[in-house]
Design an enzyme around this catalytic site. Structure first.
Site, short mmCIF file in Angstrom:
data_model
loop_
_atom_site.label_atom_id
_atom_site.label_comp_id
_atom_site.label_asym_id
_atom_site.label_seq_id
_atom_site.Cartn_x
_atom_site.Cartn_y
_atom_site.Cartn_z
CB SER A 182 -23.99 -28.53 31.39
OG SER A 182 -25.00 -27.56 31.18
CG MET B 99 -31.38 -31.19 33.88
SD MET B 99 -30.95 -32.88 34.31
CE MET B 99 -29.51 -33.15 33.30
N GLY C 134 -33.76 -27.09 23.20
CA GLY C 134 -32.69 -27.00 22.20
C GLY C 134 -32.69 -28.17 21.24
CD GLN C 135 -33.12 -30.10 16.20
OE1 GLN C 135 -34.25 -29.64 16.28
NE2 GLN C 135 -32.88 -31.38 15.92
CE LYS C 136 -26.01 -30.03 23.83
NZ LYS C 136 -25.88 -31.42 24.37
CG ASP C 137 -30.40 -32.45 24.67
OD1 ASP C 137 -29.55 -33.35 24.79
OD2 ASP C 137 -30.32 -31.36 25.26
CG HIS D 140 -28.93 -23.68 29.15
ND1 HIS D 140 -27.66 -24.06 29.48
CD2 HIS D 140 -29.68 -24.81 29.17
CE1 HIS D 140 -27.63 -25.36 29.70
NE2 HIS D 140 -28.84 -25.85 29.51
#
Length: 294
Positions: A201, A45, A162-165, A52
């Site tokens: 972000s 996004m 990403g593993q964060k989400d 990223h």
């Protein structure tokens, strides 16, 4: 042609294109497919950061061509969420993508991605019921719909998330399996600031004081990892440890703390196989997420 690690060197040779039209992007994809080139997709996004970049770097390493999409997807935001204020800086994004070796930055308008009378959406059930899914109704329908469209437009060999989400990653993997998408979903590790804060972000929303307070997320997860390493297996006890740490920070307000099976995302009472510990915390008005897998 080598389709593996040499792909990145090959893909970085030409100047990056910025494309806003689905038709033009598809034409580029067709010409790459005719040449037998492998394609990596990094859906974002925008307002790109090192997290990223790590996805783009891996995509460049593993594919002959790489497409990065920058699209603030309106249908994954709720009516009271931050669609209008979500951070945007397309020129900065272009530079990061170009420097990382991406071949195309796809930056469409919402009108290009969605027909006015669109009536088709993609829903994944069960996996979306807890965690962020229960707090953000309709969010994952929006995510799955736009990601499905990107998969159909780009037809990538691999797509990078990403593993964060963590919930998003699990949901997209399930969607790819269930709908027989012919691609591999690659999960990439969380990239953190030097002090432990997961890169996001939304970190730009934080004041100096809030930025310092936000460290409580990774501190609470580190404490949980420690008690697990010491042998604790009762998830109520683990959640209590996390909540105590989070509640010690006056600017933090817990949205959820959950210990779930890493595949099904169902809550577990006892740690017997791989688990995901996921948290969502408001620091001031900014909602941040973080997680660990154990």
């Amino acid at each position: 042609m080598d389709k593996g690690g040499e792909g990145g060197k090959f893909s970085a040779n030409k100047a990056m294109k910025t494309i806003s039209s689905v038709k033009e992007l598809k034409e580029n994809i067709k010409s790459w497919k005719k040449e037998g080139l492998t394609i990596g997709l990094v859906p974002t996004m925008g307002f790109l950061h090192e997290g990223h970049k790590s996805l783009i770097d891996r995509a460049v390493k593993e594919n002959d061509r790489v497409v990065v999409s920058v699209f603030v997807n309106p249908i994954q935001f709720g009516p009271k969420e931050d669609l209008s204020t979500y951070p945007r800086d397309i020129e900065r994004d272009k530079k990061l993508c170009s420097d990382a070796g991406a071949n195309i930055l796809f930056n469409p308008e919402a009108s290009e991605m969605y027909f006015k009378d669109a009536s088709t959406f993609v829903d994944v059930e069960e996996l979306t019921e807890g965690l962020c899914g229960s707090k953000r109704p309709g969010h994952f329908r929006g995510v799955c719909t736009v990601v499905s469209k990107l998969f159909n437009i780009v037809t990538p060999d691999k797509a990078y998330f990403g593993q964060k989400d963590a919930q998003q990653l699990a949901v997209i993997k399930r969607m790819v399996r269930d709908l027989n998408f012919d691609l591999e979903v690659v999960g990439c590790e969380i990239i953190r600031e030097e002090d432990g804060l997961a890169k996001s972000s939304r970190n730009t929303y934080l004041s100096k004081e809030e930025r310092k307070a936000a460290l409580i997320l990774s501190k609470s997860l580190n404490k949980a990892r420690n008690v697990l390493s010491e042998g604790e297996r009762n998830t109520k006890s683990i959640k209590r440890v996390i909540e105590e740490v989070l509640n010690s920070e006056p600017l933090a307000k817990i949205d959820y703390v959950e210990v779930v099976d890493s595949i099904t995302l169902k809550p577990v009472e006892k740690v017997e196989k791989e688990i995901l510990i996921a948290i969502a915390v408001f620091i001031g008005k900014t909602r941040l997420i973080d997680n660990i897998i154990f």
